[in-house]
Design an enzyme around this catalytic site. Structure first.
Site, PDB file in Angstrom:
ATOM      1  N   ASP A  37       2.626   4.193   2.805  1.00  0.00           N
ATOM      2  CA  ASP A  37       2.386   3.741   3.878  1.00  0.00           C
ATOM      3  C   ASP A  37       2.447   3.776   5.333  1.00  0.00           C
ATOM      4  OD1 ASP A  37       1.358   1.133   2.862  1.00  0.00           O
ATOM      5  OD2 ASP A  37       3.065  -0.473   2.842  1.00  0.00           O
ATOM      6  N   LYS A  59      -1.879   0.963   7.054  1.00  0.00           N
ATOM      7  CA  LYS A  59      -2.407  -0.365   7.463  1.00  0.00           C
ATOM      8  C   LYS A  59      -1.543  -0.227   9.474  1.00  0.00           C
ATOM      9  CE  LYS A  59      -3.009  -2.291   3.732  1.00  0.00           C
ATOM     10  NZ  LYS A  59      -2.404  -4.175   2.625  1.00  0.00           N
ATOM     11  N   MET A 173       6.664  -7.945  12.135  1.00  0.00           N
ATOM     12  CA  MET A 173       4.989  -7.943  12.338  1.00  0.00           C
ATOM     13  C   MET A 173       4.717  -8.987  13.611  1.00  0.00           C
ATOM     14  SD  MET A 173       4.103  -7.788   8.462  1.00  0.00           S
ATOM     15  CE  MET A 173       4.321  -8.573   7.530  1.00  0.00           C
TER      16      MET A 173
END
Length: 259
Positions: A37, A59, A173
């Site tokens: 990732d 991502k 996040m």
């Protein structure tokens, strides 16, 4: 390569290679291919075998370079070819890492999956800053939530249950939504002067810290433009930061520290 491939779901931790578990290091060292990732630090990627095929599937916010369905297919295809696949994820694969989803997809296809837990970003923050997640008299518990917006651009959180002054709230996040999160928490009853610590790229050489409070964090975070990933720690335990900082690091600039 082995006749019976497998997938290792590896928690890489928050970024510092010293915080990887012995199991994670061993599994990474056995890999034929590493599927990683965006949040995996370059220091940890450098630990992969020189012969391993490195496959980035990172991502970024609002930009899914490789869709999750395609990631699942890559893992399955490589394992079915007989390769040992290291699926390397920042933090812990079972905490906002979609590790269980990937495991279910692979196991449904008869592919062996093994786990290596990782130090979560919240735990890394506590170790790096000296701010505990729980502390007698300040926090009797801790909750992890995601500030990631749903497909309809809303935050699917129970604000009343989160507005608990006796609980430390850790937001993953949440860089793009922290202003709304703060407003919602204050509307649900948390005080505007409740301290907040934001930490970007925790435990890495790129780490940045911002000390603020609930009524100001939205403005401060935007002004400082913290680079993702950013972790927000909300609660009375953050009041211990200055005390810990005196022993661990130089004080924050006055404009950031709110002095």
């Amino acid at each position: 390569m082995t006749p019976n491939g497998k997938v290792y779901l590896i928690g890489a931790g928050p970024g510092d290679p010293d915080l990887m578990t012995l199991r994670a290091v061993r599994m990474l060292g056995d890999a034929d291919v590493v599927v990683y990732d965006r949040l995996v630090s370059p220091e940890i990627l450098a630990m992969a075998p020189k012969s391993a095929d490195m496959v980035p599937v990172g991502k970024a916010p609002k930009c899914h370079t490789v869709p999750q369905d395609q990631i699942n297919e890559i893992l399955a295809e490589r394992a079915l070819e007989g390769q040992i696949v290291a699926r390397l994820k920042g933090g812990d694969p079972m905490i906002f890492g979609r590790g269980s989803e990937e495991a279910a997809y692979l196991q449904a296809r008869g592919i062996n999956v093994e786990y290596a837990p990782g130090i979560s970003a919240a735990q890394g923050m506590a170790a790096a800053t000296g701010v505990p997640l729980t502390h007698r008299g300040l926090a009797t518990g801790v909750r992890y939530v995601t500030g990631h917006l749903a497909a309809d651009k809303t935050l699917k959180l129970n604000w009343e249950s989160l507005a608990d002054i006796d609980t430390t709230l850790v937001v993953y996040m949440g860089a793009s939504s922290i202003a709304e999160i703060a407003l919602r928490l204050m509307s649900a009853g948390l005080p505007a002067n409740l301290p907040v610590l934001a930490v970007s790229n925790v435990t890495t050489p790129r780490e940045t810290r911002l000390l603020s409070h609930l009524g100001q964090i939205g403005v401060d975070a935007q002004t400082l433009a913290l680079r993702t990933p950013v972790l927000f720690v909300i609660g009375r335990v953050v009041s211990l930061y200055q005390q810990a900082a005196l022993n661990q690091m130089p004080p924050l600039p006055a404009a950031i520290a709110g002095e």
